[in-house]
Design a protein around this motif. Structure first.
Motif, PDB file in Angstrom:
ATOM      1  N   ASN A 128      49.447 107.763  17.148  1.00 11.44           N
ATOM      2  CA  ASN A 128      48.820 108.044  18.444  1.00 11.44           C
ATOM      3  C   ASN A 128      47.379 107.548  18.437  1.00 11.44           C
ATOM      4  OD1 ASN A 128      51.130 109.518  19.494  1.00 11.44           O
ATOM      5  ND2 ASN A 128      50.565 111.143  18.051  1.00 11.44           N
ATOM      6  N   GLU A 129      46.941 107.012  19.546  1.00  9.44           N
ATOM      7  CA  GLU A 129      45.696 106.239  19.620  1.00  9.44           C
ATOM      8  C   GLU A 129      44.472 107.080  19.935  1.00  9.44           C
ATOM      9  OE1 GLU A 129      44.516 102.180  21.966  1.00  9.44           O
ATOM     10  OE2 GLU A 129      45.147 103.880  23.203  1.00  9.44           O
ATOM     11  N   THR A 130      43.344 106.717  19.275  1.00  6.50           N
ATOM     12  CA  THR A 130      41.996 107.039  19.730  1.00  6.50           C
ATOM     13  C   THR A 130      41.454 105.751  20.335  1.00  6.50           C
ATOM     14  OG1 THR A 130      41.605 108.684  17.995  1.00  6.50           O
ATOM     15  CG2 THR A 130      39.666 107.700  19.019  1.00  6.50           C
ATOM     16  N   PRO A 131      40.964 105.772  21.578  1.00 11.79           N
ATOM     17  CA  PRO A 131      40.584 104.516  22.252  1.00 11.79           C
ATOM     18  C   PRO A 131      39.648 103.644  21.419  1.00 11.79           C
ATOM     19  CG  PRO A 131      40.537 106.333  23.798  1.00 11.79           C
ATOM     20  CD  PRO A 131      40.763 106.948  22.449  1.00 11.79           C
ATOM     21  N   LEU A 132      39.932 102.344  21.411  1.00  6.00           N
ATOM     22  CA  LEU A 132      39.134 101.367  20.679  1.00  6.00           C
ATOM     23  C   LEU A 132      37.942 100.930  21.518  1.00  6.00           C
ATOM     24  CD1 LEU A 132      38.698  99.283  18.359  1.00  6.00           C
ATOM     25  CD2 LEU A 132      40.259  97.759  19.600  1.00  6.00           C
ATOM     26  N   GLU A 133      36.740 100.928  20.905  1.00  2.00           N
ATOM     27  CA  GLU A 133      35.527 100.472  21.580  1.00  2.00           C
ATOM     28  C   GLU A 133      34.939  99.315  20.768  1.00  2.00           C
ATOM     29  OE1 GLU A 133      32.831 103.713  22.277  1.00  2.00           O
ATOM     30  OE2 GLU A 133      34.453 105.099  22.797  1.00  2.00           O
ATOM     31  N   MET A 134      34.750  98.169  21.396  1.00  2.00           N
ATOM     32  CA  MET A 134      34.308  96.973  20.676  1.00  2.00           C
ATOM     33  C   MET A 134      32.931  96.478  21.099  1.00  2.00           C
ATOM     34  SD  MET A 134      37.606  94.576  19.836  1.00  2.00           S
ATOM     35  CE  MET A 134      38.217  94.281  21.496  1.00  2.00           C
ATOM     36  N   GLU A 135      32.131  97.350  21.746  1.00  2.00           N
ATOM     37  CA  GLU A 135      30.830  96.897  22.238  1.00  2.00           C
ATOM     38  C   GLU A 135      29.945  96.367  21.110  1.00  2.00           C
ATOM     39  OE1 GLU A 135      32.279  99.637  23.103  1.00  2.00           O
ATOM     40  OE2 GLU A 135      32.471  99.608  25.290  1.00  2.00           O
ATOM     41  N   ARG A 136      29.932  97.065  19.960  1.00  3.47           N
ATOM     42  CA  ARG A 136      29.051  96.612  18.878  1.00  3.47           C
ATOM     43  C   ARG A 136      29.513  95.262  18.344  1.00  3.47           C
ATOM     44  NH1 ARG A 136      27.733  99.244  12.915  1.00  3.47           N
ATOM     45  NH2 ARG A 136      26.150  97.673  12.389  1.00  3.47           N
ATOM     46  N   LEU A 137      30.820  95.078  18.200  1.00  3.16           N
ATOM     47  CA  LEU A 137      31.334  93.796  17.729  1.00  3.16           C
ATOM     48  C   LEU A 137      31.005  92.691  18.723  1.00  3.16           C
ATOM     49  CD1 LEU A 137      32.970  92.222  15.624  1.00  3.16           C
ATOM     50  CD2 LEU A 137      35.043  92.833  16.887  1.00  3.16           C
ATOM     51  N   GLU A 138      31.134  92.974  20.010  1.00  2.00           N
ATOM     52  CA  GLU A 138      30.805  91.984  21.040  1.00  2.00           C
ATOM     53  C   GLU A 138      29.340  91.559  20.935  1.00  2.00           C
ATOM     54  OE1 GLU A 138      31.811  94.014  24.603  1.00  2.00           O
ATOM     55  OE2 GLU A 138      33.980  93.682  24.401  1.00  2.00           O
ATOM     56  N   ALA A 139      28.461  92.539  20.613  1.00  2.00           N
ATOM     57  CA  ALA A 139      27.027  92.243  20.544  1.00  2.00           C
ATOM     58  C   ALA A 139      26.656  91.445  19.301  1.00  2.00           C
ATOM     59  CB  ALA A 139      26.236  93.552  20.580  1.00  2.00           C
ATOM     60  N   GLU A 140      27.408  91.612  18.220  1.00  2.00           N
ATOM     61  CA  GLU A 140      27.002  91.023  16.939  1.00  2.00           C
ATOM     62  C   GLU A 140      27.863  89.854  16.481  1.00  2.00           C
ATOM     63  OE1 GLU A 140      26.090  93.774  13.813  1.00  2.00           O
ATOM     64  OE2 GLU A 140      25.613  95.391  15.215  1.00  2.00           O
ATOM     65  N   ILE A 141      28.923  89.524  17.203  1.00  2.30           N
ATOM     66  CA  ILE A 141      29.872  88.522  16.706  1.00  2.30           C
ATOM     67  C   ILE A 141      29.223  87.151  16.511  1.00  2.30           C
ATOM     68  CG2 ILE A 141      30.678  87.970  19.039  1.00  2.30           C
ATOM     69  CD1 ILE A 141      32.827  88.016  15.841  1.00  2.30           C
ATOM     70  N   ALA A 142      28.341  86.756  17.406  1.00  2.00           N
ATOM     71  CA  ALA A 142      27.731  85.427  17.302  1.00  2.00           C
ATOM     72  C   ALA A 142      26.875  85.316  16.044  1.00  2.00           C
ATOM     73  CB  ALA A 142      26.893  85.138  18.544  1.00  2.00           C
ATOM     74  N   ALA A 143      26.074  86.343  15.760  1.00  2.00           N
ATOM     75  CA  ALA A 143      25.223  86.318  14.573  1.00  2.00           C
ATOM     76  C   ALA A 143      26.063  86.399  13.301  1.00  2.00           C
ATOM     77  CB  ALA A 143      24.225  87.474  14.621  1.00  2.00           C
ATOM     78  N   LEU A 144      27.096  87.224  13.310  1.00  2.00           N
ATOM     79  CA  LEU A 144      27.952  87.371  12.134  1.00  2.00           C
ATOM     80  C   LEU A 144      28.664  86.060  11.796  1.00  2.00           C
ATOM     81  CD1 LEU A 144      29.564  90.893  12.694  1.00  2.00           C
ATOM     82  CD2 LEU A 144      28.017  90.230  10.838  1.00  2.00           C
ATOM     83  N   ALA A 145      29.087  85.356  12.830  1.00  2.00           N
ATOM     84  CA  ALA A 145      29.818  84.102  12.601  1.00  2.00           C
ATOM     85  C   ALA A 145      28.971  83.084  11.848  1.00  2.00           C
ATOM     86  CB  ALA A 145      30.277  83.519  13.933  1.00  2.00           C
ATOM     87  N   GLN A 146      27.648  83.195  11.948  1.00  2.00           N
ATOM     88  CA  GLN A 146      26.754  82.280  11.230  1.00  2.00           C
ATOM     89  C   GLN A 146      26.398  82.791   9.839  1.00  2.00           C
ATOM     90  OE1 GLN A 146      25.947  79.323  12.670  1.00  2.00           O
ATOM     91  NE2 GLN A 146      27.322  80.019  14.301  1.00  2.00           N
ATOM     92  N   ASP A 147      26.757  84.058   9.553  1.00  2.00           N
ATOM     93  CA  ASP A 147      26.282  84.718   8.348  1.00  2.00           C
ATOM     94  C   ASP A 147      27.360  84.958   7.300  1.00  2.00           C
ATOM     95  OD1 ASP A 147      24.159  86.010   6.896  1.00  2.00           O
ATOM     96  OD2 ASP A 147      25.069  87.934   7.399  1.00  2.00           O
ATOM     97  N   VAL A 148      28.652  84.808   7.679  1.00  2.00           N
ATOM     98  CA  VAL A 148      29.745  85.134   6.755  1.00  2.00           C
ATOM     99  C   VAL A 148      30.754  83.993   6.699  1.00  2.00           C
ATOM    100  CG1 VAL A 148      29.492  87.614   7.181  1.00  2.00           C
ATOM    101  CG2 VAL A 148      31.146  86.297   8.532  1.00  2.00           C
ATOM    102  N   THR A 149      31.653  84.084   5.715  1.00  2.00           N
ATOM    103  CA  THR A 149      32.696  83.067   5.574  1.00  2.00           C
ATOM    104  C   THR A 149      34.058  83.568   6.041  1.00  2.00           C
ATOM    105  OG1 THR A 149      33.153  83.766   3.292  1.00  2.00           O
ATOM    106  CG2 THR A 149      31.511  82.026   3.609  1.00  2.00           C
ATOM    107  N   ALA A 150      34.188  84.890   6.270  1.00  2.00           N
ATOM    108  CA  ALA A 150      35.470  85.450   6.702  1.00  2.00           C
ATOM    109  C   ALA A 150      35.251  86.868   7.217  1.00  2.00           C
ATOM    110  CB  ALA A 150      36.481  85.445   5.556  1.00  2.00           C
ATOM    111  N   PHE A 151      36.265  87.402   7.912  1.00  2.00           N
ATOM    112  CA  PHE A 151      36.252  88.774   8.411  1.00  2.00           C
ATOM    113  C   PHE A 151      37.393  89.561   7.773  1.00  2.00           C
ATOM    114  CE2 PHE A 151      33.781  86.708  11.667  1.00  2.00           C
ATOM    115  CZ  PHE A 151      32.906  87.671  12.136  1.00  2.00           C
ATOM    116  N   ALA A 152      37.134  90.840   7.499  1.00  2.00           N
ATOM    117  CA  ALA A 152      38.166  91.769   7.029  1.00  2.00           C
ATOM    118  C   ALA A 152      38.214  92.934   8.010  1.00  2.00           C
ATOM    119  CB  ALA A 152      37.840  92.273   5.632  1.00  2.00           C
ATOM    120  N   VAL A 153      39.414  93.296   8.472  1.00  2.00           N
ATOM    121  CA  VAL A 153      39.569  94.328   9.498  1.00  2.00           C
ATOM    122  C   VAL A 153      40.485  95.428   8.972  1.00  2.00           C
ATOM    123  CG1 VAL A 153      40.286  94.825  11.862  1.00  2.00           C
ATOM    124  CG2 VAL A 153      39.307  92.583  11.302  1.00  2.00           C
TER     125      VAL A 153
END
Length: 675
Positions: A128-153
């Motif tokens: 059963n779900e607790t609603p997913l909120e992605m605001e922080r990821l939306e705000a930081e994705i551009a900077a992270l993409a320049q700083d890492v080689t991969a994502f782990a979820v």
């Protein structure tokens, strides 16, 4: 039989890419090993080492490349990377977790300085779900993409409902071209922090295994070898290279698992302890009834307990290329080996010419030895795009290095620069060069092929150092090298004993170093005598096993078997194995009368237990058939088991939960390229 004397059956090409050497073996199922060869592993371009080994083995067999029907590879690169703490920079996205979860399963230590994002969301044990909120990821994705080689979820209870992991993966893929690993793909087990750790390590290894597979594919294409490319997984099973690319974490213990398969083939022994010594690690496991045991707790490598199914094996940072240091603060100047691998001085001088020897000669003339003497650094050959997220001090040090070695006493201007250098080494961006047991063997004439003079100078610099009592570590270079070789043999015996004691359910790490065990190994004569031995033979594998394990049987008071072709046991194991994949479904009961099935990426409710089980089996069989084909199996055999948990309450059966496990295995497909 053709004109070369080789049967007309298709040839199988086995490759093992280790930290120091890449091995190749040509194998025929009817006649066994046809030819074998070695080449140095070229970390700057892995294809060079693979080409060197494979071209040499084809020349020795006088066999055309078109005769090869299957290529299978094992590797210790992933294992070595975890033991040495290396890998790419990764952003970990944790959904439904909190900061306190980083204290579990060694997750905070594994993260080091890599970024982590906590997002609200996740599910409960019933999906059963607790609603997913992605605001922080939306705000930081551009900077992270320049700083890492991969994502782990990793999402809370993603093994019961993976929807949020899939949503985050899709979001990241739409905005970056970086690889994304989801935790539910790697394990069906509960235990969020350890699953997050496994996912993080998988993402960290992606670039490493991707380079290996790409290098192999590039070489095979150039040689017009159109055979399928397989990779050995950590449990000894084979999977296709494409399959391994998406799940590189499953290749930890790939080389050791292949060595076990090879050991069984080479010796025919069903009960034995197998110890495989390489350049970076020693890998030890127990064979029982001809099979290695699979660790139910998951593979443990480099201090990380993962959720990866693999052979029950203990990996020690002990090998021919282990870093030689002395115990800090001790009076006796006891020699310490590993766990870090160095490029041996003799090898570096062999590869880079006289500059290593010249620098060592200058250091030898100085009246006071420095701890930086005999040490060099150079770029490892890792592509520059992986040099992300570096501190200012790391960037400055990285910019001063190139492919040619630089002496540390010229590179390091203050002790404060040692920490940034160590971090660059840990990231796999920089290689350290220094004195190792391989150098000691060259000085003593027990190993040849590299520059023995560079090794002698390095040993002489070490011998001049003083212990805590003010005494020189050794009278000369040869005496110091004898100490190093004796220490390696002793540590090997202790590692074997530690593994055996752990198999007996004891605290092997504590007992192997106990004073009584020391007396037993040393054979001390006193009022009380202690003896220790094994209940089965020890099989020594690895190119240097005859050198380092020659006296191991005497130390352990038992048989030490050093089989012919022990130097390429991993490559042999890579071609005689079978493809194997498994899938798992979970059936829970969120409320009375409802049976919730989580299988693959589907979640469905049923009113009948048998219908739920039958649905889980049908989806598993379909999913496993596809996965077995993707993994490279030819006519795979499928097997399904049910594990149903129920209790009796007042004479009435009450369902709790069930697991359905499907497994498939078969020999890999082969392609014949005859004209």
């Amino acid at each position: 039989m053709n004109e070369t004397g080789i049967p007309d059956d298709p040839l199988l090409l086995g490759i093992d890419t280790g930290g120091t050497y890449t091995d190749a073996v040509l194998f025929c199922e009817r006649s066994g090993v046809v030819a074998k060869a070695k080449a140095l592993t070229t970390r700057h371009d892995l294809a060079e080492g693979i080409a060197g080994a494979v071209d040499a083995v084809l020349a020795r067999a006088s066999a055309p490349a078109r005769r090869i029907g299957l290529v299978s590879m094992s590797t210790t690169l992933a294992t070595n990377a975890l033991v040495e703490g290396q890998g790419g920079r990764v952003a970990l996205v944790m959904i439904g977790f909190s900061e306190t979860d980083l204290t579990q399963a060694g997750l905070r230590n594994a993260l080091r300085s890599d970024p982590v994002l906590f997002l609200p969301g996740g599910h409960d044990v019933h999906g059963n779900e607790t609603p997913l909120e992605m605001e922080r990821l939306e705000a930081e994705i551009a900077a992270l993409a320049q700083d890492v080689t991969a994502f782990a979820v990793c999402a809370y209870f993603a093994v019961r409902n993976p929807a949020h992991e899939i949503a985050v993966r899709d979001f990241i893929r739409a905005r970056t071209d970086l690889p994304v690993t989801m935790s539910h793909e790697l394990s069906a087990q509960l235990g969020g922090p350890r699953r997050a750790l496994t996912t993080l390590l998988n993402a960290r290894l992606i670039a490493l295994i991707d380079r290996l597979v790409l290098a192999s594919e590039r070489f095979l294409e150039k040689r017009d070898i159109r055979a399928p490319l397989m990779v050995v997984r950590g449990d000894g099973a084979l999977v296709s290279a494409e399959f391994a690319r998406s799940r590189p974490i499953e290749t930890i213990l790939s080389g050791p698992a292949a060595s076990l398969v090879g050991a069984r083939y080479l010796t025919g022994l069903d009960r034995a302890i197998v110890s495989d010594i390489g350049g970076t690690t020693t890998d030890i496991a127990v064979l029982e009834n001809g099979q290695p045991r699979i660790d139910p707790q998951g593979a443990s490598v480099g201090g990380h307990r993962t959720m990866v199914e693999a052979v029950a094996m203990r990996t020690f940072g002990l090998g021919g290329d282990s870093e030689v240091t002395t115990e800090e603060g001790g009076l006796s100047g006891r020699i310490v080996l590993g766990p870090r691998r160095l490029v041996p001085l003799s090898l570096a001088a062999h590869l880079h010419g006289g500059q290593i020897v010249e620098a060592l000669q200058k250091q030898e003339t100085r009246p006071v030895p420095s701890r930086l003497n005999g040490r060099f650094a150079c770029l490892s050959g890792m592509p520059a795009r992986h040099a992300t997220g570096l501190s200012q001090s790391e960037v400055a040090l990285y910019a001063r290095l190139g492919p040619e070695p630089v002496a540390l006493d010229a590179l390091i201007l203050s002790s404060a620069q040692l920490a940034p250098l160590d971090r660059l080494v840990a990231r796999g961006l920089v290689s350290l060069i220094g004195f190792t047991p391989s150098d000691a063997a060259h000085v003593l004439g027990r190993q040849t092929g590299w520059d023995a003079e560079a090794a002698r100078l390095g040993a002489a610099l070490f011998a001049r150092r003083r212990d805590g009592a003010g005494q020189q570590l050794a009278t000369d270079a040869e005496a110091f090298c004898e100490r190093v070789m004796a220490r390696l043999a002793r540590r090997s015996a202790e590692a074997v004993l530690e593994t055996a004691l752990c198999e007996d359910g004891l605290d092997g790490a504590a007992l192997a170093g106990h004073e009584l065990m020391r007396r037993a190994l040393d054979g001390e004569q006193s009022v009380t005598r202690f003896r220790v031995s094994l209940d089965r033979p020890l099989i020594g594998l690895g190119a240097s096993a005859p050198l380092h394990y020659a006296g191991l049987g005497a130390l352990l008071r038992g048989d030490c078997v050093l089989p012919e072709d022990a130097d390429v046991a991993n490559a042999i194991g890579a071609v005689v194995g079978r493809v194997g994949v498994r899938s798992e479904a979970h059936i829970g009961q969120p409320r009375e009368g409802v049976y919730r099935v989580q299988v693959a990426e589907e979640l469905r409710d049923f009113a009948d237990e048998e219908e739920a089980l039958a649905f889980a089996e049908s989806v598993l069989m379909r999913d496993l058939h596809d996965r077995a084909r993707q993994a490279g199996a030819d006519q795979a055999e499928l097997h399904v088991t049910r594990d149903i948990r129920a209790v009796d309450v007042d004479g009435s059966r009450r369902f709790l939960e069930a697991r359905v496990v499907a497994q498939a295995s078969g020999r890999p497909r082969m392609t014949l390229n005859h004209d």
